[in-house]
Design a protein around this motif. Structure first.
Motif, mmCIF file in Angstrom:
data_model
loop_
_atom_site.group_PDB
_atom_site.id
_atom_site.type_symbol
_atom_site.label_atom_id
_atom_site.label_comp_id
_atom_site.label_asym_id
_atom_site.label_seq_id
_atom_site.Cartn_x
_atom_site.Cartn_y
_atom_site.Cartn_z
ATOM 1 N N GLY A 39 -147.494 60.230 27.365
ATOM 2 C CA GLY A 39 -146.497 59.333 26.772
ATOM 3 C C GLY A 39 -146.280 58.130 27.664
ATOM 4 O O GLY A 39 -147.218 57.409 27.973
ATOM 5 N N ASN A 40 -145.044 57.938 28.117
ATOM 6 C CA ASN A 40 -144.715 56.828 29.006
ATOM 7 C C ASN A 40 -144.718 57.218 30.478
ATOM 8 O O ASN A 40 -144.291 56.440 31.321
ATOM 9 C CB ASN A 40 -143.341 56.241 28.656
ATOM 10 N N THR A 41 -145.136 58.445 30.798
ATOM 11 C CA THR A 41 -145.165 58.872 32.194
ATOM 12 C C THR A 41 -146.601 58.935 32.706
ATOM 13 O O THR A 41 -147.542 59.189 31.954
ATOM 14 C CB THR A 41 -144.487 60.244 32.405
ATOM 15 N N PHE A 42 -146.726 58.687 33.999
ATOM 16 C CA PHE A 42 -148.023 58.683 34.669
ATOM 17 C C PHE A 42 -147.924 59.491 35.950
ATOM 18 O O PHE A 42 -147.039 59.245 36.767
ATOM 19 C CB PHE A 42 -148.435 57.249 35.039
ATOM 20 N N LYS A 43 -148.823 60.436 36.134
ATOM 21 C CA LYS A 43 -148.902 61.177 37.389
ATOM 22 C C LYS A 43 -150.102 60.633 38.148
ATOM 23 O O LYS A 43 -151.208 60.577 37.626
ATOM 24 C CB LYS A 43 -149.062 62.675 37.152
ATOM 25 N N GLU A 51 -142.477 56.454 35.356
ATOM 26 C CA GLU A 51 -142.277 56.229 33.927
ATOM 27 C C GLU A 51 -142.212 54.732 33.683
ATOM 28 O O GLU A 51 -141.652 53.990 34.486
ATOM 29 C CB GLU A 51 -140.987 56.906 33.469
ATOM 30 N N ILE A 52 -142.789 54.313 32.573
ATOM 31 C CA ILE A 52 -142.778 52.899 32.211
ATOM 32 C C ILE A 52 -141.684 52.652 31.193
ATOM 33 O O ILE A 52 -141.567 53.384 30.208
ATOM 34 C CB ILE A 52 -144.149 52.468 31.652
ATOM 35 N N HIS A 53 -140.886 51.628 31.454
ATOM 36 C CA HIS A 53 -139.843 51.165 30.534
ATOM 37 C C HIS A 53 -140.046 49.664 30.392
ATOM 38 O O HIS A 53 -139.813 48.922 31.340
ATOM 39 C CB HIS A 53 -138.443 51.443 31.084
ATOM 40 N N GLY A 54 -140.503 49.232 29.235
ATOM 41 C CA GLY A 54 -140.798 47.809 29.043
ATOM 42 C C GLY A 54 -141.906 47.397 29.989
ATOM 43 O O GLY A 54 -142.980 47.986 29.984
ATOM 44 N N ASN A 55 -141.627 46.423 30.838
ATOM 45 C CA ASN A 55 -142.607 45.957 31.820
ATOM 46 C C ASN A 55 -142.348 46.507 33.215
ATOM 47 O O ASN A 55 -142.934 46.030 34.179
ATOM 48 C CB ASN A 55 -142.608 44.422 31.872
ATOM 49 N N SER A 56 -141.464 47.492 33.334
ATOM 50 C CA SER A 56 -141.104 48.038 34.640
ATOM 51 C C SER A 56 -141.617 49.465 34.797
ATOM 52 O O SER A 56 -141.681 50.219 33.828
ATOM 53 C CB SER A 56 -139.594 48.048 34.814
ATOM 54 N N VAL A 57 -141.956 49.800 36.028
ATOM 55 C CA VAL A 57 -142.387 51.153 36.367
ATOM 56 C C VAL A 57 -141.350 51.724 37.337
ATOM 57 O O VAL A 57 -140.987 51.064 38.308
ATOM 58 C CB VAL A 57 -143.783 51.137 37.040
ATOM 59 N N HIS A 58 -140.884 52.948 37.053
ATOM 60 C CA HIS A 58 -139.845 53.556 37.869
ATOM 61 C C HIS A 58 -140.248 54.961 38.284
ATOM 62 O O HIS A 58 -140.866 55.691 37.513
ATOM 63 C CB HIS A 58 -138.526 53.619 37.091
ATOM 64 N N PRO A 59 -139.906 55.360 39.523
ATOM 65 C CA PRO A 59 -140.232 56.711 39.984
ATOM 66 C C PRO A 59 -139.424 57.760 39.220
ATOM 67 O O PRO A 59 -138.281 57.513 38.849
ATOM 68 C CB PRO A 59 -139.838 56.683 41.460
ATOM 69 N N VAL A 60 -140.054 58.905 39.008
ATOM 70 C CA VAL A 60 -139.386 60.004 38.327
ATOM 71 C C VAL A 60 -139.290 61.218 39.242
ATOM 72 O O VAL A 60 -138.236 61.810 39.401
ATOM 73 C CB VAL A 60 -140.120 60.383 37.018
ATOM 74 N N SER A 61 -140.422 61.574 39.878
ATOM 75 C CA SER A 61 -140.436 62.766 40.729
ATOM 76 C C SER A 61 -141.667 62.744 41.617
ATOM 77 O O SER A 61 -142.523 61.873 41.491
ATOM 78 C CB SER A 61 -140.448 64.032 39.864
ATOM 79 N N GLY A 62 -141.738 63.736 42.498
ATOM 80 C CA GLY A 62 -142.895 63.896 43.363
ATOM 81 C C GLY A 62 -142.556 63.718 44.827
ATOM 82 O O GLY A 62 -141.386 63.555 45.191
ATOM 83 N N PRO A 63 -143.595 63.745 45.677
ATOM 84 C CA PRO A 63 -143.380 63.601 47.115
ATOM 85 C C PRO A 63 -142.672 62.294 47.465
ATOM 86 O O PRO A 63 -142.961 61.249 46.897
ATOM 87 C CB PRO A 63 -144.799 63.621 47.691
#
Length: 120
Positions: A39-43, A51-63
């Motif tokens: 979907g809108n998330t990238f690992k 996660e992508i929202h519009g033209n922005s990329v924001h951290p969700v989880s991980g190291p």
């Protein structure tokens, strides 16, 4: 960490990895096939999820990502204002002494303020 730009709709997740590592993550997202998309998330290979929202990329989880509360976010936002570091530390102490944040939140927020301080 150079700035705090976390949209409220995606939650309050801060990534504190080195800028070069974050840039490598973003490059993987840009290059088709380099990251795993759902979907809108990238690992990415670092294990972080964005996660992508519009033209922005924001951290969700991980190291080297931390999920923080709105109170913690507000305290960290103080560091961006004139004379912000002393005010952030003072606000952190007040919120903890009043029981608004717990010990884990206090320690996590203090670590992030210290990281911001050390970058200046």
């Amino acid at each position: 960490m150079d700035s705090l730009s976390i949209p409220k709709k995606t939650g309050n997740t801060i990534v504190y990895a080195d800028k070069k590592d974050i840039n490598a993550d973003i490059q993987e997202i840009r290059e088709k096939g380099e990251s795993i998309r759902s979907g809108n998330t990238f690992k990415v290979s670092s294990g972080r999820v964005y996660e992508i929202h519009g033209n922005s990329v924001h951290p969700v989880s991980g190291p080297k990502t931390i999920n923080i509360t709105s109170i913690e976010y507000k305290i960290l936002a103080l560091t961006k204002k004139e004379g912000g570091l002393p005010n952030a530390y003072r606000s952190l102490d007040i919120q903890y002494s009043k029981g608004i944040i717990n010990k884990e939140q206090y320690d996590r927020t203090k670590m992030l303020i210290d990281m911001i301080r050390d970058k200046k």
